[in-house]
Design an enzyme around this catalytic site. Structure first.
Site, PDB file in Angstrom:
ATOM      1  CB  CYS A 184      -0.980  -0.037   1.175  1.00 10.82           C
ATOM      2  SG  CYS A 184      -2.389   1.091   0.989  1.00 10.82           S
ATOM      3  CG  HIS A 222      -3.754  -3.714   3.309  1.00 10.91           C
ATOM      4  ND1 HIS A 222      -2.709  -3.222   4.062  1.00 10.91           N
ATOM      5  CD2 HIS A 222      -4.399  -2.628   2.797  1.00 10.91           C
ATOM      6  CE1 HIS A 222      -2.725  -1.895   4.030  1.00 10.91           C
ATOM      7  NE2 HIS A 222      -3.735  -1.512   3.261  1.00 10.91           N
ATOM      8  CD  GLU A 245      -1.246  -6.142   5.564  1.00 11.57           C
ATOM      9  OE1 GLU A 245      -1.307  -4.939   5.863  1.00 11.57           O
ATOM     10  OE2 GLU A 245      -1.031  -6.538   4.398  1.00 11.57           O
TER      11      GLU A 245
END
EC number: 6.3.5.2
Length: 520
Positions: free
Chosen positions: A86, A176, A178
């Protein structure tokens, strides 16, 4: 020969994303050690850290703003792979001559990522039939590509969502990977740390225990250690780990404040003193705590009273242990991160952390924190490996002040006895119905109000118990758990019939925010 589990490590530079700790957890899940550091970590410190790869986190700023967070430019010349997520991708793009501008249409939430061109090594196994669902959270986008990079993926709203320069081992993703909302995100992070960075995966429970035991022995030598045992996961695992390393040099002090769960004190003694052979001093301090809490209804004041009295009692007992020079605590990595953020002002601090905390300086004890590199899920895995009962290792979080903050208002023995029996029934039923392991935290709350009821032919005027159960990944936000009506009815019926003094049970359907998980 023991394995050095810190030789292979990933450096994560934090630009203020709410998801940065999740990046670290995903790297650890790939069995690779990593550390979080502020974005402005100096180049010499980075060289000394000697990472096999670097991850640049997301963040709330825009890279084109004056004073926007940045890294030293020479970071990209260190010759180690870099993954920008990001904000991290936008920073990398701008550094190499790309342009980042406000997006015409911001992307927040789910999006379908579409493969563009030939995906490189980072995306092996990530796309299925040319697409993959991902989680977006950005208001800016790359409008002009950086020199030497290729576009790897796009969405319907953004033409540049993943970039790569395989010659320099530089990669960037706008989404993202994660978060759990990116279903195959862990594949991408695993690929980065294992295949691109060349880590072999030495960060395993067995290796962590071996390393911790060796370090404890080297630190402590033949000196004595004391530990405040609470029955919670962190202090329990710390006790088991230290005992494996130094045996009878460890003495645990277990303060029973009368605000524990049903039979919890006996369970702690059975697990540690009887089964594991740990030396435990049990202090029955119920009356001292109840006396100190009398007439106090303010939640923060109750917390301070309980915390201060614990320290006082712990100090009294510790002074009787001859030759103790070390104080052990169950501090874990998120505590370290929060404390560092509070000191530097570079992270949003949600709460101040106090472990055994506030012990008087004149005690002059050295600090032993064998879990300070570990996340909670890693602590649990270590606990199981050490042979602690699964029910203890995977028990839901319990606040430091115990039932003192689950009894609203003034704390009385009568209230504590009612609450611990109601809570025990609730938890027992959640286990029996197969809900407990699906819930992040569940507990009963004692409400100091009476309601009218009818039992048999008589009128009752008794207390109310509230039940709380939530689902969450990070405890920063949480949703209430949709317990089936038939299970609610069975639990309510048992509590009202089996716990004298209760005639009404309610179920809390508040999310966090706006409510907190605990009631006080």
């Amino acid at each position: 020969m023991s394995t050095d589990i810190h030789t292979e490590k990933i450096l994560i530079l934090d630009f203020g994303s709410q998801y940065t700790q999740l990046i670290a957890r995903r790297v650890r899940e790939a069995h690779v050690y990593c550390e979080l550091h502020p974005f402005d970590m100096g180049l010499e410190a980075i060289r000394a850290f000697a990472p096999k790869g670097i991850i640049l986190s997301g963040g709330p700023k825009s890279v084109y703003e004056e004073g926007a967070p940045a890294v030293e430019e020479a970071l990209f010349d260190l010759g180690v792979p870099v993954l920008g997520i990001c904000y991290g991708m936008q920073l990398m793009s701008r550094h190499f001559g790309g342009e980042v501008v406000p997006a015409g249409k911001r992307e927040f939430g789910h999006a379908d990522l579409l493969a563009a061109g030939t995906p490189g090594p980072l995306f092996e196994g990530f796309f299925v039939e040319g697409k993959s669902p991902v989680w977006m959270s950005h208001g800016d986008h790359v409008s002009r590509m950086p020199q030497g990079f290729q576009v790897v993926a796009e969405t319907a709203n953004a033409p540049v969502c993943a970039i790569q320069d395989t010659a320099r081992n530089l990669y960037g993703v706008q989404f993202h990977p994660e978060v759990n909302h990116t279903p195959r995100g862990e594949i991408l992070i695993d690929t980065f740390v294992r295949k691109i960075c060349g880590c072999t995966g030495q960060w395993t429970p067995g290796h962590i225990i071996e390393d911790a035991v060796n370090r404890i022995r080297a630190q402590v030598g033949r000196e004595r250690v004391i530990l405040g045992l609470s029955g919670g996961v962190d202090s329990s695992v710390a006790a088991a780990l230290i005992h494996r390393a130094i045996g009878d040099q460890l003495t645990c002090v277990f303060v029973d404040n009368g605000l524990l769960r049903l039979a919890e004190g006996d369970q702690v003694m059975a697990t540690f003193a009887e089964n594991l052979g740990v030396k435990v001093i049990r202090v029955d301090a119920e009356q001292r705590f109840l006396t100190a809490l009398a007439d106090e209804a303010d939640p923060e004041k109750k917390r301070k009273i309980i915390g201060n009295l614990f320290v006082e009692i712990f100090e009294e007992e510790s002074s009787r242990i001859e030759g103790a020079t070390w104080l052990a605590q169950g501090t874990i990595y998120p505590d370290v991160i929060e404390s560092a953020g509070a000191k530097t002002g570079k992270a949003h601090n949600i709460k101040s952390h106090h472990n055994v905390g506030g012990l008087p300086e004149y005690m002059k004890l050295k600090l032993l924190e064998p879990l300070r590199e570990l996340f909670k899920d890693e602590v649990r895995a270590i606990g199981e490996e050490l042979g602690l009962p699964r029910q203890m290792v995977w028990r839901h979080p319990f606040p430091g002040p115990g039932l003192g903050v689950r009894i609203l208002g003034e704390v009385k023995k009568e209230y504590a006895d009612i609450l611990r029996r109601a809570d025990a029934i609730y938890i027992e039923e959640l286990y029996a119905a197969g809900h407990y392991d699906k819930i992040s935290q569940a507990f009963a709350v004692f409400l100091p109000v009476k309601s009218v009821g009818v039992m048999g032919d008589g009128r009752t005027y008794e207390y109310v118990i509230a039940l709380r159960a939530v689902e969450t990944k990070d405890f920063m936000t949480a949703g209430w758990y949709p317990l089936p009506y038939e299970d609610m009815a069975r639990i309510s019926g048992r509590i009202i019939n089996e716990v004298k003094g209760v005639n009404r049970v309610v179920y809390d359907i508040s999310s966090k925010p706006p409510a907190t998980i605990e009631w006080e």
